[in-house]
Design an enzyme around this catalytic site. Structure first.
Site, short mmCIF file in Angstrom:
data_model
loop_
_atom_site.label_atom_id
_atom_site.label_comp_id
_atom_site.label_asym_id
_atom_site.label_seq_id
_atom_site.Cartn_x
_atom_site.Cartn_y
_atom_site.Cartn_z
N TYR A 1 3.72 43.98 89.51
CA TYR A 1 3.84 45.44 89.37
C TYR A 1 3.05 45.93 88.15
O TYR A 1 2.26 46.85 88.24
CB TYR A 1 5.31 45.82 89.27
CG TYR A 1 5.54 47.29 89.03
CD1 TYR A 1 5.24 48.22 90.02
CD2 TYR A 1 6.06 47.73 87.82
CE1 TYR A 1 5.45 49.58 89.81
CE2 TYR A 1 6.28 49.08 87.61
CZ TYR A 1 5.97 50.00 88.60
OH TYR A 1 6.18 51.34 88.38
N ASN B 1 10.04 55.20 81.19
CA ASN B 1 11.08 55.21 82.22
C ASN B 1 11.44 56.63 82.61
O ASN B 1 12.09 57.36 81.86
CB ASN B 1 12.31 54.44 81.72
CG ASN B 1 12.05 52.96 81.70
OD1 ASN B 1 11.29 52.48 80.87
ND2 ASN B 1 12.65 52.23 82.61
N ARG C 1 15.41 51.31 76.67
CA ARG C 1 14.24 51.92 77.29
C ARG C 1 14.02 53.33 76.76
O ARG C 1 14.95 54.01 76.34
CB ARG C 1 14.39 51.99 78.82
CG ARG C 1 14.44 50.64 79.50
CD ARG C 1 13.11 49.91 79.39
NE ARG C 1 13.11 48.62 80.05
CZ ARG C 1 13.26 47.46 79.43
NH1 ARG C 1 13.45 47.40 78.13
NH2 ARG C 1 13.23 46.33 80.12
N LEU D 1 18.35 52.72 87.47
CA LEU D 1 19.51 52.52 86.60
C LEU D 1 20.35 53.78 86.43
O LEU D 1 21.57 53.74 86.62
CB LEU D 1 19.06 51.99 85.23
CG LEU D 1 20.20 51.79 84.23
CD1 LEU D 1 21.09 50.63 84.65
CD2 LEU D 1 19.67 51.59 82.83
N LYS E 1 -0.58 48.32 87.82
CA LYS E 1 -0.78 49.52 86.99
C LYS E 1 -2.05 49.38 86.14
O LYS E 1 -2.83 50.31 86.01
CB LYS E 1 0.43 49.77 86.09
CG LYS E 1 1.64 50.24 86.85
CD LYS E 1 2.77 50.51 85.88
CE LYS E 1 3.84 51.32 86.55
NZ LYS E 1 4.66 52.04 85.61
N VAL F 1 26.36 46.69 85.74
CA VAL F 1 24.90 46.59 85.68
C VAL F 1 24.55 45.11 85.64
O VAL F 1 25.41 44.27 85.37
CB VAL F 1 24.31 47.32 84.45
CG1 VAL F 1 24.64 48.80 84.49
CG2 VAL F 1 24.81 46.70 83.15
N ARG G 1 17.07 38.68 83.85
CA ARG G 1 15.70 38.46 84.33
C ARG G 1 14.90 37.66 83.30
O ARG G 1 14.99 37.93 82.10
CB ARG G 1 14.98 39.79 84.56
CG ARG G 1 15.52 40.57 85.71
CD ARG G 1 14.67 41.75 86.05
NE ARG G 1 14.55 42.70 84.96
CZ ARG G 1 13.99 43.88 85.08
NH1 ARG G 1 13.47 44.28 86.23
NH2 ARG G 1 13.92 44.70 84.05
#
Length: 185
Positions: free
Chosen positions: A20, A49, A85, A60, A24, A78, A143
């Site tokens: 991703y 964001n 962010r 989110l 960009k 979550v 992650r």
């Protein structure tokens, strides 16, 4: 990639760590190629964001709002509560795009608020606005290569275009919550 320093300005090295992010950067390189080869006027805006009314429910902030408003849920869950962010409201992004389109030359501009908010801060603000206090639970998995903090340096857009974000995070959350069917508390 992982920021070398915060806030992140437009000259910061880009190091994509997933497809991703690489897409960009490839798009920015294509824009630059058209600018240099064919003299096409071009501007690149890098939104951090994005949030606001109408955002896809998989992101989110809408996920947190939905859980806060759902009376059948006792907690807000979550995946990872560690990341911070820089959230930019959709109207602030639109204002930056309009300012960039009106500028006589192209450029590269960060679109952010200039501050970062943790997942816990988002939950605390949403539950405070809704009046529905619920505990936060992080369910994992974490992650790999998660970037823990991101803050945009928006001074270039301010200097070159006279643009600054106008919508405070709390105001933007109030508007977003209202769009989910609950008036401001």
């Amino acid at each position: 990639g992982v920021p070398e320093q915060l806030p992140i300005d437009e000259r910061h090295p880009v190091r994509p760590f997933n497809p991703y992010a690489a897409s960009k950067i490839a798009a920015e390189q294509a824009v630059e190629d058209y600018r240099t080869r064919f003299g096409v006027g071009a501007t690149v805006v890098r939104p951090f964001n994005l949030y606001g009314p109408g955002q896809d429910a998989r992101f989110l902030i809408p996920t947190i709002i939905r859980q806060a408003l759902d009376p059948s849920l006792d907690a807000i869950t979550v995946t990872d509560d560690r990341p911070r962010r820089d959230y930019v409201h959709v109207r602030d992004l639109a204002a930056l795009i309009v300012a960039a389109l009106r500028a006589p030359t192209g450029g590269l501009y960060n679109a952010g608020s200039g501050e970062s908010h943790s997942v816990r801060d988002v939950v605390d603000r949403v539950t405070g606005i809704t009046g529905r206090r619920k505990p936060l639970e992080a369910s994992g998995p974490i992650r790999p290569n998660e970037i823990l903090d991101v803050v945009a340096d928006v001074s270039h857009a301010a200097d070159a275009l006279g643009w600054r974000p106008r919508i405070s995070f709390t105001e933007g959350l109030q508007e977003t919550i209202a769009s989910h069917g609950m008036a401001r508390a």
